[in-house]
Every structure is written in C-alpha cells, then in structure tokens.
Enzyme design. Structure first.
Site, PDB file in Angstrom:
ATOM      1  N   GLU A 130      -3.959  14.271 -36.275  1.00  0.00           N
ATOM      2  CA  GLU A 130      -5.046  13.812 -35.400  1.00  0.00           C
ATOM      3  C   GLU A 130      -6.282  13.474 -36.232  1.00  0.00           C
ATOM      4  OE1 GLU A 130      -5.699  13.190 -32.042  1.00  0.00           O
ATOM      5  OE2 GLU A 130      -3.532  13.115 -31.897  1.00  0.00           O
ATOM      6  N   CYS A 151      -2.221  16.737 -29.529  1.00  0.00           N
ATOM      7  CA  CYS A 151      -2.791  15.466 -29.102  1.00  0.00           C
ATOM      8  C   CYS A 151      -3.445  15.598 -27.735  1.00  0.00           C
ATOM      9  CB  CYS A 151      -1.690  14.407 -29.125  1.00  0.00           C
ATOM     10  SG  CYS A 151      -1.668  13.317 -27.746  1.00  0.00           S
TER      11      CYS A 151
HETATM   12  C1  LIG Z   1      -4.019   9.419 -31.685  1.00  0.00           C
HETATM   13  C2  LIG Z   1      -4.075   9.900 -30.279  1.00  0.00           C
HETATM   14  N1  LIG Z   1      -3.956  11.217 -30.059  1.00  0.00           N
HETATM   15  C3  LIG Z   1      -4.006  11.662 -28.800  1.00  0.00           C
HETATM   16  C4  LIG Z   1      -4.168  10.812 -27.734  1.00  0.00           C
HETATM   17  C5  LIG Z   1      -4.231  11.330 -26.346  1.00  0.00           C
HETATM   18  N2  LIG Z   1      -3.028  11.105 -25.614  1.00  0.00           N
HETATM   19  C6  LIG Z   1      -2.186  10.132 -25.822  1.00  0.00           C
HETATM   20  S1  LIG Z   1      -0.860  10.179 -24.762  1.00  0.00           S
HETATM   21  C7  LIG Z   1      -1.415  11.504 -24.034  1.00  0.00           C
HETATM   22  C8  LIG Z   1      -0.687  12.153 -22.935  1.00  0.00           C
HETATM   23  C9  LIG Z   1      -0.961  11.555 -21.613  1.00  0.00           C
HETATM   24  O1  LIG Z   1      -0.454  10.310 -21.454  1.00  0.00           O
HETATM   25  C10 LIG Z   1      -2.585  11.881 -24.624  1.00  0.00           C
HETATM   26  C11 LIG Z   1      -3.315  13.034 -24.249  1.00  0.00           C
HETATM   27  C12 LIG Z   1      -4.300   9.445 -28.000  1.00  0.00           C
HETATM   28  N3  LIG Z   1      -4.473   8.544 -27.013  1.00  0.00           N
HETATM   29  N4  LIG Z   1      -4.252   9.019 -29.292  1.00  0.00           N
END
Ligand SMILES: Cc1ncc(C[n+]2csc(CCO)c2C)c(N)n1
Length: 224
Positions: free
Chosen positions: A207, A135
């Site tokens: 994802e 992610c």
């Molecule tokens: C479906 C989805 N996948 C990845 C992220 C990105 N993301 C979410 S929390 C986080 C860590 C930093 O707080 C990151 C990189 C997202 N927003 N939504």
C-alpha cells in the site's frame, strides 16, 4: 486479543507511515498536484480489475453459501459499481475511457496485484482475507482521518474520494473482512498465523509503495 487487533497493534508504525505519506497528506490539505492523482486514478483502475479477481477467489475458497454470496456481491460491486464510479471520477481529470482501457500497469501495480493473486490462488480462505484486508482497512482509516479534517471532504477534486472511503457502506465491508479473518484464525497454529501475518504485512507495505509510485509517477525505467 483477536488476531486482527494483534496485527493492527503490531503493524501500527507501518500503518502510520502509510497514513503520513505525502500523497495522503496532499489529499488531506488539498495541495496534491492533480497530475499525481491522475496517475493514481489510472493505476488504481488497473489495480481494481485484479482486486476483483481476488474477490472471485474468495468465493472459490469459501465453503459456506453465506461467505460465497458475500464475496460474489463484493465482486459484483467492484466490477459493476466501483469501477463505473472510477470511470466517472477519472473523466473529471480528463481521463477518457479509452485511456483507461489502453493503460498499462506500472511495475508496482503488477507486483502488488500479482502478489495478492498468488497468495489467494495458492492459499486458504484466510490467506485471501489476509491479502485483501490491509487495502480495505487502511483506506477506511485514511478516509475517516481525512474526513475529520475541516473542509477536506468538500475539496473539489479529492472530496469525493474522501467521502467514498469514509462512508458507512465502505466501513461495513472492511469490518466484515476483519470479522471473517478473526473467525477463520481462531484456534490456528502459530505457523499458520505467522504465514497470515506475513501476507498482511506485505500487502500493507505494498500500500505504501502504491502511494509512492503514484506520487513519483513511477513507470518502467526509461519509460517515456
Ligand atoms: C491501491 C489501492 N488499495 C486499496 C484500495 C481500496 N479498495 C480497493 S477495492 C476495495 C474493496 C471494495 O471494493 C477497496 C477497499 C484501492 N482502491 N486502491
């Protein structure tokens, strides 16, 4: 080769698919219909709430103060900064705080977040990192890729998203996760590494499904 590099090399075709998803392409050239982004924002807000809990599990599973402190900081940052930014950003799409609070997760949001929580709850710190890394890493790569496209970062609706994920601060967080995974996989058996690879592959696939769900406005069958 480091474990993270090996995973990255092996899963390149899957990652390409994620980066080439029409939702991502639509943010890149600004053609994405705001209604699709609106659906994404609401589901992503619900996703972040669960994601924060995975960070909390990182603090539980870590056994040194520095790593515990870092996960605690990420938890705090997600709950008290990133989610506030999400609320502000959502307001620009006409999404009220009440709507965000009342929203229900889609089947894919439930499947993805429950999968991460399951892997984290039942595994080691390495499992927690394998679950959260795709992610952070894929958003960082997508952010940088879109930022390099002339004009994309200035788009009135999607520019802010691109700037957030292409930022140095965000990159540092992703790099910290990459380094931590390498640190915690050094000297591990093939069986242990295979398990981590599977978690990493599955969250990478989720994802893609999350983009797809947002692009198609997918809720439960028959949902009004
Ligand atoms: C479906 C989805 N996948 C990845 C992220 C990105 N993301 C979410 S929390 C986080 C860590 C930093 O707080 C990151 C990189 C997202 N927003 N939504």
């Amino acid at each position: 080769m480091k474990f993270s590099q090996r995973l990255h090399e092996k899963l390149k075709p899957v990652w390409r698919q994620n980066h080439n998803h029409p939702f991502v392409k639509g943010m890149a050239d600004g053609s994405l219909e705001p209604e699709k982004f609106r659906f994404y924002m609401v589901q992503d807000y619900l996703y972040l709430i669960q994601y924060a809990k995975v960070f909390a599990l990182g603090a539980v599973k870590a056994d040194d103060l520095e790593t515990m402190g870092k996960f605690a900081a990420l938890l705090d940052g997600t709950l008290n900064e990133e989610m506030a930014l999400h609320r502000q950003y959502a307001a620009r799409f006409g999404i009220s705080e009440e709507e965000l609070e009342a929203a229900k997760p889609s089947p894919i949001t439930i499947a993805y977040t429950h999968y991460m929580l399951h892997a984290a709850q039942n595994g080691t710190l390495a499992d927690v990192i394998a679950a959260v890394l795709p992610c952070a890493w894929s958003y960082w790569e997508i952010g940088k890729e879109l930022h390099a496209i002339p004009g994309a970062a200035d788009h009135e609706l999607y520019g802010e998203w691109i700037n957030m994920y292409a930022s140095e601060e965000f990159g540092q967080m992703a790099q910290w996760c990459i380094d931590l995974l390498d640190q915690h996989t050094a000297g591990k058996s093939k069986a242990e590494l295979d398990k981590l690879e599977e978690i990493f592959l599955n969250t990478t696939r989720f994802e893609y499904m999350f983009w797809d769900m947002a692009y198609n406005g997918e809720m439960w069958p028959g949902h009004a």
